[in-house]
Structures are given as structure tokens and as C-alpha cells.
Write a protein that holds these residues in place. Structure first.
Motif, mmCIF file in Angstrom:
data_model
loop_
_atom_site.group_PDB
_atom_site.id
_atom_site.type_symbol
_atom_site.label_atom_id
_atom_site.label_comp_id
_atom_site.label_asym_id
_atom_site.label_seq_id
_atom_site.Cartn_x
_atom_site.Cartn_y
_atom_site.Cartn_z
ATOM 1 N N LYS A 40 1.028 -1.290 0.101
ATOM 2 C CA LYS A 40 0.150 0.093 -0.026
ATOM 3 C C LYS A 40 0.894 1.101 0.047
ATOM 4 C CE LYS A 40 -3.589 2.302 2.635
ATOM 5 N NZ LYS A 40 -4.275 2.401 3.906
ATOM 6 N N GLU A 41 2.037 1.350 0.856
ATOM 7 C CA GLU A 41 2.855 2.510 0.749
ATOM 8 C C GLU A 41 3.461 2.490 -0.538
ATOM 9 O OE1 GLU A 41 5.359 1.739 4.275
ATOM 10 O OE2 GLU A 41 3.649 2.038 5.862
ATOM 11 N N GLU A 42 3.982 1.471 -1.008
ATOM 12 C CA GLU A 42 4.613 1.619 -2.278
ATOM 13 C C GLU A 42 3.541 2.226 -3.394
ATOM 14 O OE1 GLU A 42 6.188 -2.281 -3.463
ATOM 15 O OE2 GLU A 42 7.535 -2.294 -1.679
ATOM 16 N N ARG A 43 2.387 1.831 -3.456
ATOM 17 C CA ARG A 43 1.394 2.302 -4.269
ATOM 18 C C ARG A 43 1.439 3.710 -4.157
ATOM 19 N NH1 ARG A 43 -1.403 -2.621 -3.268
ATOM 20 N NH2 ARG A 43 -2.725 -1.452 -1.695
ATOM 21 N N GLU A 44 1.271 4.198 -2.812
ATOM 22 C CA GLU A 44 1.032 5.517 -2.497
ATOM 23 C C GLU A 44 2.205 6.343 -3.074
ATOM 24 O OE1 GLU A 44 0.170 5.936 1.631
ATOM 25 O OE2 GLU A 44 -1.856 4.989 1.300
ATOM 26 N N MET A 45 3.298 5.810 -2.733
ATOM 27 C CA MET A 45 4.525 6.543 -3.230
ATOM 28 C C MET A 45 4.518 6.696 -4.768
ATOM 29 S SD MET A 45 7.369 4.892 -0.752
ATOM 30 C CE MET A 45 8.862 5.485 -1.791
ATOM 31 N N GLN A 46 4.196 5.629 -5.458
ATOM 32 C CA GLN A 46 4.223 5.603 -6.785
ATOM 33 C C GLN A 46 2.840 6.678 -7.470
ATOM 34 O OE1 GLN A 46 3.279 1.703 -8.014
ATOM 35 N NE2 GLN A 46 5.521 1.091 -8.074
ATOM 36 N N MET A 47 1.911 6.478 -6.552
ATOM 37 C CA MET A 47 0.859 7.488 -7.359
ATOM 38 C C MET A 47 1.312 9.194 -6.828
ATOM 39 S SD MET A 47 -2.546 5.777 -5.417
ATOM 40 C CE MET A 47 -3.390 7.245 -5.511
ATOM 41 N N GLN A 48 2.120 9.154 -5.587
ATOM 42 C CA GLN A 48 2.735 10.589 -5.404
ATOM 43 C C GLN A 48 3.717 10.982 -6.315
ATOM 44 O OE1 GLN A 48 1.554 12.794 -2.944
ATOM 45 N NE2 GLN A 48 3.245 14.142 -3.522
ATOM 46 N N ARG A 49 4.537 10.178 -6.917
ATOM 47 C CA ARG A 49 5.490 10.229 -7.990
ATOM 48 C C ARG A 49 4.739 10.586 -9.149
ATOM 49 N NH1 ARG A 49 8.432 5.330 -7.927
ATOM 50 N NH2 ARG A 49 8.259 4.946 -5.525
ATOM 51 N N GLY A 50 3.886 9.788 -9.644
ATOM 52 C CA GLY A 50 3.049 10.067 -10.747
ATOM 53 C C GLY A 50 2.541 11.393 -10.923
ATOM 54 N N LYS A 51 1.848 11.890 -9.839
ATOM 55 C CA LYS A 51 1.078 13.089 -9.639
ATOM 56 C C LYS A 51 2.314 14.233 -9.744
ATOM 57 C CE LYS A 51 -1.522 15.707 -6.376
ATOM 58 N NZ LYS A 51 -1.879 15.785 -4.796
ATOM 59 N N GLU A 52 3.280 14.186 -8.969
ATOM 60 C CA GLU A 52 4.502 15.153 -9.147
ATOM 61 C C GLU A 52 4.954 15.220 -10.540
ATOM 62 O OE1 GLU A 52 7.212 13.943 -6.366
ATOM 63 O OE2 GLU A 52 6.145 14.422 -4.756
ATOM 64 N N GLU A 53 5.169 14.074 -11.267
ATOM 65 C CA GLU A 53 5.516 13.897 -12.729
ATOM 66 C C GLU A 53 4.502 14.509 -13.558
ATOM 67 O OE1 GLU A 53 6.281 9.874 -13.566
ATOM 68 O OE2 GLU A 53 8.102 9.760 -12.429
ATOM 69 N N ARG A 54 3.158 14.631 -13.292
ATOM 70 C CA ARG A 54 2.370 15.244 -14.090
ATOM 71 C C ARG A 54 2.423 16.639 -13.708
ATOM 72 N NH1 ARG A 54 -0.719 10.830 -12.486
ATOM 73 N NH2 ARG A 54 -1.720 12.168 -10.884
#
Length: 169
Positions: free
Chosen positions: A112-126
Motif C-alpha cells: 500500500k505504501e509503495e502504491r501511494e509513493m508511486q501515485m505521489q511520484r506520478g502526480k508530481e511528474e504530471r
């Protein structure tokens, strides 16, 4: 060599009785010794020995040295030991199950934490991509403004001209 109960009855001995199987001891009891069929081998053997002592075939000291039949306490102790072992195994299984459950929960939390980190990175990249695109659009807009300014001239009145006819010129 097959067992002959008549031969044993003619000359019984403790040693030979100890070597007999339960089925062979049952054959010996058919010569006048009463017992219950559900009895254990040691119990039946004890009945045979008591009968032989009562008939004065064997000395009474034989009963003192004979194998004693386990008492009800022995069976109760064995039953309690089995139950205790069962409880120990159940507790071990529960601990293992709890440990596996905790490991699964930890793994799920980590995922779950890894998914949240990926989502955060994806959001920052967007957001970064949108900023770059916005800068590129602003840069392109300025370039277009400059191009239009060069084509129309540097006079501010000409820049505001809508392309219609101007009589003052």
C-alpha cells in the motif's frame, strides 16, 4: 509352529504365557476361564494367572511378579497427556497462523505504501509535465506575439489594427 492350547493347559508356565498373543490367550480361556472379550491382553493374562494360582497349578508369588494391569489413573494420565499435546499443537498452529497473518498484513501495508509513493511520484511528474507544457505554451505565445509584432510593425497603433482601412494614413 501353531499354538496348541491343550498342550499349554497340560503344563502351563508364566514364560510361555508371556510369549502368547492375545488370540492365543483367548484360546486358553476357553478351558474354563471367564473373561470379557473387550478386555486388554494384559487383563486377560492376569485372569489366567489368577485362575492358575487358584487351581494351585502355579505358586501365588507369580501374581506378585506378573505384569500389572494399568489402573484407570494411568489411562486418565495418558488421556490428559494426549489432550495437553493436542492443546500445545493447537497453540503452535494458532501462533503460526497469527504470525502468517501479521506477515501478510505487513506485506499488504508495504505494498500500500509503495502504491501511494508511486501515485505521489506520478502526480508530481504530471504536475512537472504540466508546468513545462505551460511554459512551452507561454513561450510559444510570446513568439507568436513577437511574430505578429514584426509583421505589423513596431508602431503600437498598427499592432492594435484589426486589419481594416485607416483613412488617416
Amino acid at each position: 509352529m501353531p499354538f496348541n492350547s491343550d498342550k499349554f493347559v497340560a503344563s502351563p508356565s508364566v514364560e510361555e504365557l508371556d510369549s502368547l498373543k492375545k488370540s492365543e490367550i483367548v484360546k486358553v480361556t476357553k478351558h474354563g476361564i471367564e473373561f470379557q472379550p473387550l478386555m486388554r491382553k494384559d487383563e486377560i493374562k492376569r485372569y489366567v494367572l489368577e485362575y492358575l494360582v487358584d487351581e494351585s497349578v502355579l505358586p501365588s508369588t507369580v501374581l506378585e511378579t506378573a505384569i500389572t494391569v494399568p489402573t484407570d489413573n494411568t489411562f486418565e494420565l495418558k488421556r490428559l497427556e494426549i489432550e495437553m499435546n493436542k492443546e500445545i499443537r493447537l497453540n503452535e498452529m494458532e501462533r503460526e497462523t497469527q504470525k502468517e497473518k501479521e506477515e501478510r498484513e505487513m506485506q499488504m501495508q508495504k505494498e500500500k505504501e509503495e502504491r501511494e509513493m508511486q501515485m505521489q511520484r506520478g502526480k508530481e511528474e504530471r504536475e512537472e509535465r504540466e508546468r513545462r507544457e505551460e511554459k512551452a505554451r507561454e513561450h510559444e505565445f510570446r513568439l507568436k506575439q513577437l511574430e505578429l509584432g514584426v509583421i505589423k510593425g513596431s508602431d503600437p497603433k498598427i499592432g492594435l489594427d484589426t486589419g481594416g482601412f485607416d483613412v488617416s494614413k
